[in-house]
Design a protein around this motif. Sequence first.
Motif, PDB file in Angstrom:
ATOM      1  N   UNK A   7       0.808  -1.227   0.000  1.00  0.00           N
ATOM      2  CA  UNK A   7       0.000   0.000   0.000  1.00  0.00           C
ATOM      3  C   UNK A   7       0.841   1.279   0.000  1.00  0.00           C
ATOM      4  N   UNK A   8       2.162   1.132   0.032  1.00  0.00           N
ATOM      5  CA  UNK A   8       3.012   2.325   0.006  1.00  0.00           C
ATOM      6  C   UNK A   8       4.446   1.960  -0.289  1.00  0.00           C
ATOM      7  N   UNK A   9       5.212   2.950  -0.791  1.00  0.00           N
ATOM      8  CA  UNK A   9       6.628   2.724  -1.039  1.00  0.00           C
ATOM      9  C   UNK A   9       7.400   4.034  -0.982  1.00  0.00           C
ATOM     10  N   UNK A  10       8.710   3.899  -0.680  1.00  0.00           N
ATOM     11  CA  UNK A  10       9.592   5.055  -0.614  1.00  0.00           C
ATOM     12  C   UNK A  10      11.000   4.649  -0.982  1.00  0.00           C
ATOM     13  N   UNK A  11      11.787   5.592  -1.493  1.00  0.00           N
ATOM     14  CA  UNK A  11      13.124   5.258  -1.993  1.00  0.00           C
ATOM     15  C   UNK A  11      14.084   6.429  -1.872  1.00  0.00           C
ATOM     16  N   UNK A  12      15.351   6.099  -1.650  1.00  0.00           N
ATOM     17  CA  UNK A  12      16.467   7.031  -1.813  1.00  0.00           C
ATOM     18  C   UNK A  12      17.548   6.269  -2.558  1.00  0.00           C
ATOM     19  N   UNK A  13      17.971   6.788  -3.693  1.00  0.00           N
ATOM     20  CA  UNK A  13      19.003   6.140  -4.507  1.00  0.00           C
ATOM     21  C   UNK A  13      19.721   7.220  -5.304  1.00  0.00           C
ATOM     22  N   UNK A  14      20.830   6.888  -5.958  1.00  0.00           N
ATOM     23  CA  UNK A  14      21.538   7.906  -6.752  1.00  0.00           C
ATOM     24  C   UNK A  14      20.620   8.599  -7.762  1.00  0.00           C
ATOM     25  N   UNK A  16      17.903   9.816  -7.345  1.00  0.00           N
ATOM     26  CA  UNK A  16      16.545   9.292  -7.147  1.00  0.00           C
ATOM     27  C   UNK A  16      16.073   9.672  -5.752  1.00  0.00           C
ATOM     28  N   UNK A  17      15.611  10.908  -5.559  1.00  0.00           N
ATOM     29  CA  UNK A  17      15.230  11.352  -4.220  1.00  0.00           C
ATOM     30  C   UNK A  17      13.866  10.869  -3.755  1.00  0.00           C
ATOM     31  N   UNK A  18      13.060  10.354  -4.678  1.00  0.00           N
ATOM     32  CA  UNK A  18      11.713   9.933  -4.310  1.00  0.00           C
ATOM     33  C   UNK A  18      11.138   9.003  -5.384  1.00  0.00           C
ATOM     34  N   UNK A  20       8.564   9.422  -7.387  1.00  0.00           N
ATOM     35  CA  UNK A  20       8.230  10.081  -8.645  1.00  0.00           C
ATOM     36  C   UNK A  20       9.438  10.114  -9.582  1.00  0.00           C
ATOM     37  N   UNK A  21      10.605  10.461  -9.046  1.00  0.00           N
ATOM     38  CA  UNK A  21      11.809  10.511  -9.873  1.00  0.00           C
ATOM     39  C   UNK A  21      12.249   9.112 -10.279  1.00  0.00           C
ATOM     40  N   UNK A  22      12.056   8.136  -9.394  1.00  0.00           N
ATOM     41  CA  UNK A  22      12.419   6.761  -9.723  1.00  0.00           C
ATOM     42  C   UNK A  22      11.620   6.271 -10.924  1.00  0.00           C
ATOM     43  N   UNK A  23      10.338   6.588 -10.949  1.00  0.00           N
ATOM     44  CA  UNK A  23       9.497   6.204 -12.082  1.00  0.00           C
ATOM     45  C   UNK A  23      10.033   6.826 -13.375  1.00  0.00           C
ATOM     46  N   UNK A  24      10.382   8.100 -13.330  1.00  0.00           N
ATOM     47  CA  UNK A  24      10.938   8.772 -14.510  1.00  0.00           C
ATOM     48  C   UNK A  24      12.242   8.113 -14.955  1.00  0.00           C
ATOM     49  N   UNK A  25      13.118   7.842 -14.001  1.00  0.00           N
ATOM     50  CA  UNK A  25      14.402   7.223 -14.326  1.00  0.00           C
ATOM     51  C   UNK A  25      14.216   5.859 -14.980  1.00  0.00           C
ATOM     52  N   UNK A  26      13.289   5.072 -14.449  1.00  0.00           N
ATOM     53  CA  UNK A  26      13.043   3.728 -14.980  1.00  0.00           C
ATOM     54  C   UNK A  26      12.472   3.791 -16.390  1.00  0.00           C
ATOM     55  N   UNK A  27      11.498   4.655 -16.591  1.00  0.00           N
ATOM     56  CA  UNK A  27      10.846   4.736 -17.902  1.00  0.00           C
ATOM     57  C   UNK A  27      11.790   5.274 -18.968  1.00  0.00           C
ATOM     58  N   UNK A  47      33.314   2.833 -10.949  1.00  0.00           N
ATOM     59  CA  UNK A  47      31.968   3.382 -11.150  1.00  0.00           C
ATOM     60  C   UNK A  47      31.176   3.220  -9.862  1.00  0.00           C
ATOM     61  N   UNK A  48      30.603   4.310  -9.389  1.00  0.00           N
ATOM     62  CA  UNK A  48      29.871   4.290  -8.122  1.00  0.00           C
ATOM     63  C   UNK A  48      28.527   5.006  -8.273  1.00  0.00           C
ATOM     64  N   UNK A  49      27.658   4.752  -7.305  1.00  0.00           N
ATOM     65  CA  UNK A  49      26.369   5.437  -7.250  1.00  0.00           C
ATOM     66  C   UNK A  49      26.224   6.165  -5.928  1.00  0.00           C
ATOM     67  N   UNK A  50      26.285   7.496  -5.964  1.00  0.00           N
ATOM     68  CA  UNK A  50      26.283   8.318  -4.753  1.00  0.00           C
ATOM     69  C   UNK A  50      25.009   9.144  -4.665  1.00  0.00           C
ATOM     70  N   UNK A  51      24.473   9.256  -3.462  1.00  0.00           N
ATOM     71  CA  UNK A  51      23.323  10.128  -3.207  1.00  0.00           C
ATOM     72  C   UNK A  51      23.867  11.469  -2.715  1.00  0.00           C
ATOM     73  N   UNK A  52      23.704  12.508  -3.512  1.00  0.00           N
ATOM     74  CA  UNK A  52      24.271  13.804  -3.139  1.00  0.00           C
ATOM     75  C   UNK A  52      23.262  14.939  -3.245  1.00  0.00           C
TER      76      UNK A  52
END
Length: 401
Positions: A7-14, A16-18, A20-27, A47-52
């Motif tokens: 019923x819910x989800x949340x994310x923090x990734x390189x 990818x602050x939320x 909505x952005x994750x959906x855009x990145x995936x598509x 090669x690294x993935x940093x949250x900045x």
Amino acid sequence: MNKVVVTGYGIKAPKTPNIKQFLTNLKEGIHCLQLDDQLTPKGESTIIGVIDDGLLDNLADPKYKRLSRTTILGIEAGVEALKSANLDSLENKKVGIFFGTSVGNIQEDIFQEAIVYAKMKNHKKIPVTFGHYANYHSITSAIAYFLGVKGITKTISTGCTSSLEALQDAVVYLKSGQIDYAIVGGSDSPITEVATYGFAKTRVLPLNQSIDEGAVAFQSSSKGFALSEGAGFIILERQEVALERNAKILGEINRVSSNNDGTYLFTQEETGTQMLAALKDVTQHRKPDYINSQALGIQINDLIEKQCSKALFNHKVPYTSIKSMIGNPLGAIGIIQVISALLSINNNFIPPTIHTNKLGFEEMNIVTTTQVKEIREVAITTHGYGGNNACAYVMGYPGKV
């Protein structure tokens, strides 16, 4: 009516602050990784993935100042997940939190400081927080505190399968009726010289490879994976509980399976027997719309996916890997793959495996550009250091959002 639903989800990734952005990145197949030459033994690039981007922008509570980066990432993803599920308060609710991490707080300087002071016999300089940082479960308990959970609190650490195995445990607790809500996720922030040196020694990092060639899933020229940080959380409920409160249902966790290769610690299993067994267990003779794969650019791992594709589906079912986009945030990756699957189900697309030329994997049905089509069922595969395999089967819910 004994279904377990999301019923819910949340994310923090390189990059990818939320969600909505994750959906855009995936598509759009957006590459979120970068080259770095400050972490490696001889100044090689990797090669690294940093949250900045704004990790603490919305966190005014001074108690955050003593928390580790892994913990804060988890809190932020958990807050978004609860908001997504419209659960403002967990008071008087039967709830549990199930959390996965692979390397815990390895990125914190406190460990190196403690060793130095211990050798100097200067115990007074050892930080009072050392015990909490060394204990993985302190990460979970801190996240639970900030999310308002006072019920069951579990920590799973099985390498890159950690958060998917946390999901497996949560489903058991929900179906047994011990809890009505489960907050399930994972977090890792492993980007340090220690981790980079260690992985470089085992030759699983793409040293001195370009962004287009290194850390690319399903490509035989890739020399390894992208070390990344990230966190993800989902909210689970039994179907009847979700319906009673008129919750928006995002999908169903149909089945989760895990096992271990049973091989000597310092060897790697190459036959894929146990991964195949886990995938066979979750698919139950069904053909999913695609496989959200653990492939990450390490050849042994990716070739096992190829073996499973042939044995179970004769290469007819599409395969993809989001790790070419966001890297591998270790214990968090499983739940992030679940979130990816839910987004693709509810938005009718298969995310691409970016950058791959499919060299060495030509016979597989690998998705290299976004496919827009109805998606109802997705199988997920993960594999971790220590030999664990974990797979999940995620399904859409009637009347998808």
